[in-house]
Motif scaffolding. Structure first.
Motif, PDB file in Angstrom:
ATOM      1  N   PHE A 198       0.850  -1.185   0.000  1.00 31.06           N
ATOM      2  CA  PHE A 198       0.000   0.000   0.000  1.00 31.06           C
ATOM      3  C   PHE A 198       0.890   1.242   0.000  1.00 31.06           C
ATOM      4  O   PHE A 198       1.916   1.288   0.683  1.00 31.06           O
ATOM      5  CB  PHE A 198      -0.906   0.033   1.235  1.00 31.06           C
ATOM      6  N   TYR A 199       0.473   2.251  -0.741  1.00 27.16           N
ATOM      7  CA  TYR A 199       1.291   3.469  -0.791  1.00 27.16           C
ATOM      8  C   TYR A 199       0.424   4.656  -1.167  1.00 27.16           C
ATOM      9  O   TYR A 199      -0.627   4.508  -1.806  1.00 27.16           O
ATOM     10  CB  TYR A 199       2.427   3.312  -1.806  1.00 27.16           C
ATOM     11  N   ALA A 200       0.865   5.820  -0.762  1.00 28.37           N
ATOM     12  CA  ALA A 200       0.227   7.053  -1.214  1.00 28.37           C
ATOM     13  C   ALA A 200       0.643   7.316  -2.658  1.00 28.37           C
ATOM     14  O   ALA A 200       1.789   7.066  -3.037  1.00 28.37           O
ATOM     15  CB  ALA A 200       0.638   8.219  -0.323  1.00 28.37           C
ATOM     16  N   ASP A 201      -0.286   7.801  -3.461  1.00 28.75           N
ATOM     17  CA  ASP A 201      -0.008   8.123  -4.864  1.00 28.75           C
ATOM     18  C   ASP A 201       0.846   9.382  -4.896  1.00 28.75           C
ATOM     19  O   ASP A 201       0.350  10.496  -5.090  1.00 28.75           O
ATOM     20  CB  ASP A 201      -1.331   8.308  -5.609  1.00 28.75           C
ATOM     21  N   GLY A 202       2.145   9.179  -4.696  1.00 30.68           N
ATOM     22  CA  GLY A 202       3.053  10.298  -4.546  1.00 30.68           C
ATOM     23  C   GLY A 202       3.038  11.300  -5.678  1.00 30.68           C
ATOM     24  O   GLY A 202       2.910  12.508  -5.434  1.00 30.68           O
ATOM     25  N   PRO A 203       3.177  10.866  -6.953  1.00 35.00           N
ATOM     26  CA  PRO A 203       3.187  11.855  -8.037  1.00 35.00           C
ATOM     27  C   PRO A 203       1.954  12.746  -8.041  1.00 35.00           C
ATOM     28  O   PRO A 203       2.056  13.970  -8.212  1.00 35.00           O
ATOM     29  CB  PRO A 203       3.266  10.982  -9.292  1.00 35.00           C
ATOM     30  N   ASN A 204       0.788  12.164  -7.825  1.00 34.58           N
ATOM     31  CA  ASN A 204      -0.456  12.939  -7.814  1.00 34.58           C
ATOM     32  C   ASN A 204      -0.531  13.830  -6.572  1.00 34.58           C
ATOM     33  O   ASN A 204      -0.871  15.021  -6.647  1.00 34.58           O
ATOM     34  CB  ASN A 204      -1.655  11.987  -7.876  1.00 34.58           C
ATOM     35  N   LEU A 205      -0.210  13.243  -5.413  1.00 36.84           N
ATOM     36  CA  LEU A 205      -0.269  14.009  -4.162  1.00 36.84           C
ATOM     37  C   LEU A 205       0.676  15.204  -4.197  1.00 36.84           C
ATOM     38  O   LEU A 205       0.285  16.341  -3.893  1.00 36.84           O
ATOM     39  CB  LEU A 205       0.073  13.094  -2.987  1.00 36.84           C
ATOM     40  N   TYR A 206       1.926  14.963  -4.587  1.00 38.08           N
ATOM     41  CA  TYR A 206       2.905  16.050  -4.542  1.00 38.08           C
ATOM     42  C   TYR A 206       2.668  17.069  -5.656  1.00 38.08           C
ATOM     43  O   TYR A 206       2.937  18.263  -5.468  1.00 38.08           O
ATOM     44  CB  TYR A 206       4.326  15.481  -4.578  1.00 38.08           C
ATOM     45  N   ALA A 207       2.144  16.627  -6.782  1.00 38.76           N
ATOM     46  CA  ALA A 207       1.775  17.585  -7.823  1.00 38.76           C
ATOM     47  C   ALA A 207       0.648  18.484  -7.339  1.00 38.76           C
ATOM     48  O   ALA A 207       0.644  19.704  -7.588  1.00 38.76           O
ATOM     49  CB  ALA A 207       1.357  16.848  -9.090  1.00 38.76           C
ATOM     50  N   THR A 208      -0.315  17.900  -6.620  1.00 40.70           N
ATOM     51  CA  THR A 208      -1.412  18.701  -6.082  1.00 40.70           C
ATOM     52  C   THR A 208      -0.895  19.669  -5.031  1.00 40.70           C
ATOM     53  O   THR A 208      -1.331  20.833  -4.976  1.00 40.70           O
ATOM     54  CB  THR A 208      -2.502  17.797  -5.481  1.00 40.70           C
ATOM     55  N   ALA A 209       0.029  19.216  -4.194  1.00 42.21           N
ATOM     56  CA  ALA A 209       0.594  20.105  -3.174  1.00 42.21           C
ATOM     57  C   ALA A 209       1.289  21.300  -3.810  1.00 42.21           C
ATOM     58  O   ALA A 209       1.288  22.405  -3.254  1.00 42.21           O
ATOM     59  CB  ALA A 209       1.560  19.335  -2.291  1.00 42.21           C
ATOM     60  N   ALA A 210       1.881  21.090  -4.983  1.00 39.74           N
ATOM     61  CA  ALA A 210       2.583  22.185  -5.663  1.00 39.74           C
ATOM     62  C   ALA A 210       1.626  23.141  -6.355  1.00 39.74           C
ATOM     63  O   ALA A 210       1.877  24.352  -6.408  1.00 39.74           O
ATOM     64  CB  ALA A 210       3.576  21.609  -6.670  1.00 39.74           C
ATOM     65  N   THR A 211       0.508  22.624  -6.905  1.00 40.37           N
ATOM     66  CA  THR A 211      -0.387  23.466  -7.699  1.00 40.37           C
ATOM     67  C   THR A 211      -1.641  23.896  -6.951  1.00 40.37           C
ATOM     68  O   THR A 211      -2.240  24.914  -7.295  1.00 40.37           O
ATOM     69  CB  THR A 211      -0.818  22.717  -8.978  1.00 40.37           C
ATOM     70  N   ASP A 212      -2.062  23.112  -5.963  1.00 35.66           N
ATOM     71  CA  ASP A 212      -3.284  23.417  -5.217  1.00 35.66           C
ATOM     72  C   ASP A 212      -3.074  23.042  -3.753  1.00 35.66           C
ATOM     73  O   ASP A 212      -3.721  22.127  -3.224  1.00 35.66           O
ATOM     74  CB  ASP A 212      -4.465  22.636  -5.804  1.00 35.66           C
ATOM     75  N   PRO A 213      -2.164  23.743  -3.062  1.00 39.96           N
ATOM     76  CA  PRO A 213      -1.854  23.371  -1.674  1.00 39.96           C
ATOM     77  C   PRO A 213      -3.067  23.434  -0.756  1.00 39.96           C
ATOM     78  O   PRO A 213      -3.142  22.701   0.228  1.00 39.96           O
ATOM     79  CB  PRO A 213      -0.779  24.377  -1.259  1.00 39.96           C
ATOM     80  N   GLY A 214      -4.030  24.279  -1.086  1.00 43.42           N
ATOM     81  CA  GLY A 214      -5.227  24.358  -0.257  1.00 43.42           C
ATOM     82  C   GLY A 214      -5.991  23.044  -0.225  1.00 43.42           C
ATOM     83  O   GLY A 214      -6.595  22.694   0.801  1.00 43.42           O
ATOM     84  N   ARG A 215      -5.986  22.318  -1.331  1.00 46.40           N
ATOM     85  CA  ARG A 215      -6.684  21.028  -1.380  1.00 46.40           C
ATOM     86  C   ARG A 215      -6.004  20.020  -0.464  1.00 46.40           C
ATOM     87  O   ARG A 215      -6.662  19.290   0.279  1.00 46.40           O
ATOM     88  CB  ARG A 215      -6.743  20.510  -2.810  1.00 46.40           C
ATOM     89  N   VAL A 216      -4.682  19.972  -0.519  1.00 46.22           N
ATOM     90  CA  VAL A 216      -3.953  19.063   0.359  1.00 46.22           C
ATOM     91  C   VAL A 216      -4.165  19.449   1.819  1.00 46.22           C
ATOM     92  O   VAL A 216      -4.396  18.591   2.681  1.00 46.22           O
ATOM     93  CB  VAL A 216      -2.463  19.047   0.006  1.00 46.22           C
ATOM     94  N   ALA A 217      -4.104  20.752   2.098  1.00 44.81           N
ATOM     95  CA  ALA A 217      -4.307  21.215   3.469  1.00 44.81           C
ATOM     96  C   ALA A 217      -5.690  20.853   3.981  1.00 44.81           C
ATOM     97  O   ALA A 217      -5.861  20.546   5.167  1.00 44.81           O
ATOM     98  CB  ALA A 217      -4.093  22.726   3.542  1.00 44.81           C
ATOM     99  N   ALA A 218      -6.679  20.866   3.094  1.00 44.90           N
ATOM    100  CA  ALA A 218      -8.048  20.556   3.516  1.00 44.90           C
ATOM    101  C   ALA A 218      -8.253  19.067   3.756  1.00 44.90           C
ATOM    102  O   ALA A 218      -9.062  18.683   4.602  1.00 44.90           O
ATOM    103  CB  ALA A 218      -9.031  21.048   2.451  1.00 44.90           C
TER     104      ALA A 218
END
Length: 220
Positions: free
Chosen positions: A157-177
């Motif tokens: 099991f793993y976090a979808d790193g490429p998607n997660l970190y791309a979102t953190a770079a372009t939409d940090p509010g979504r990750v924060a939420a």
């Protein structure tokens, strides 16, 4: 076998305590580093940020009777979203042998049918609970051999790193939420030993953007 750690210990504290107790470097991946016990029989998997760690530990416990997962001696969540697992020491296996086991699990073949059922149940729970939970990881490196000769699967099991970190770079509010700050405080400190290097300035920018996103609700 779990080291004596302070209640607020993070991944750095865990590594420091184990190294002081004689544990030695045993390798690194994208999400975690490994240390080997002084007697060579155990490994400590230490991750600064691993949302799936509790689900992996649950699989090891639930499927222990199959003897097709590693012995889990101890598991602990670390401050900031990190994860510490103490496992039996394992050795790599040839790629074709690992691939064959992955195929058998995917098919639910009789020798691994019980294991496959445990994997499906725990993975479904992780996919339901966690944002950015990835599919099962069929990397051949996730099949290893124990000292007694049996094949085991790990880190499926793993976090979808490429998607997660791309979102953190372009939409940090979504990750924060979606991921509380207390569970992602050290998400820019994963080793990325296979996929890196990760430039320090990009890490700093991501931390700053997430901190700004965390601050916005408080400001309003």
């Amino acid at each position: 076998m779990m080291p004596e750690l302070d209640a607020q210990a993070d991944h750095r504290d865990a590594q420091r305590v184990l190294r002081a107790a004689g544990w030695t470097p045993g390798g690194a991946g994208d999400w975690a580093i490994a240390l080997r016990s002084p007697d060579g029989t155990a490994a400590a998997r230490i991750s600064p940020f691993d949302p799936t760690g509790p689900y992996t530990a649950a699989l090891y416990r639930d499927a222990a009777s199959t003897r097709q997962v590693p012995h889990l001696y101890a598991h602990r969540r670390l401050t900031g979203g990190g994860d510490l697992q103490i496992l039996e020491w394992l050795r790599p296996v040839p790629v074709d042998e690992a691939a064959a086991l992955h195929r058998a699990i995917a098919a639910g073949a009789p020798p691994v049918a019980e294991l496959a059922a445990h994997i499906r149940r725990v993975h479904a729970r992780a996919r339901r609970d966690l944002p950015w939970c990835g599919p099962l990881d069929d990397n051949p490196a996730n099949v290893m051999r124990a000292a007694d000769g049996r094949l085991v699967v790990l880190d499926l099991f793993y976090a979808d790193g490429p998607n997660l970190y791309a979102t953190a770079a372009t939409d940090p509010g979504r990750v924060a939420a979606l991921i509380p700050e207390a569970e992602r405080r050290f998400m820019t400190e994963i080793p990325l030993a296979a996929s890196g290097p990760w430039p320090p300035e990009e890490r700093r920018a991501m931390r700053a953007a997430l901190a700004a996103a965390d601050a916005r609700p408080a400001a309003t």
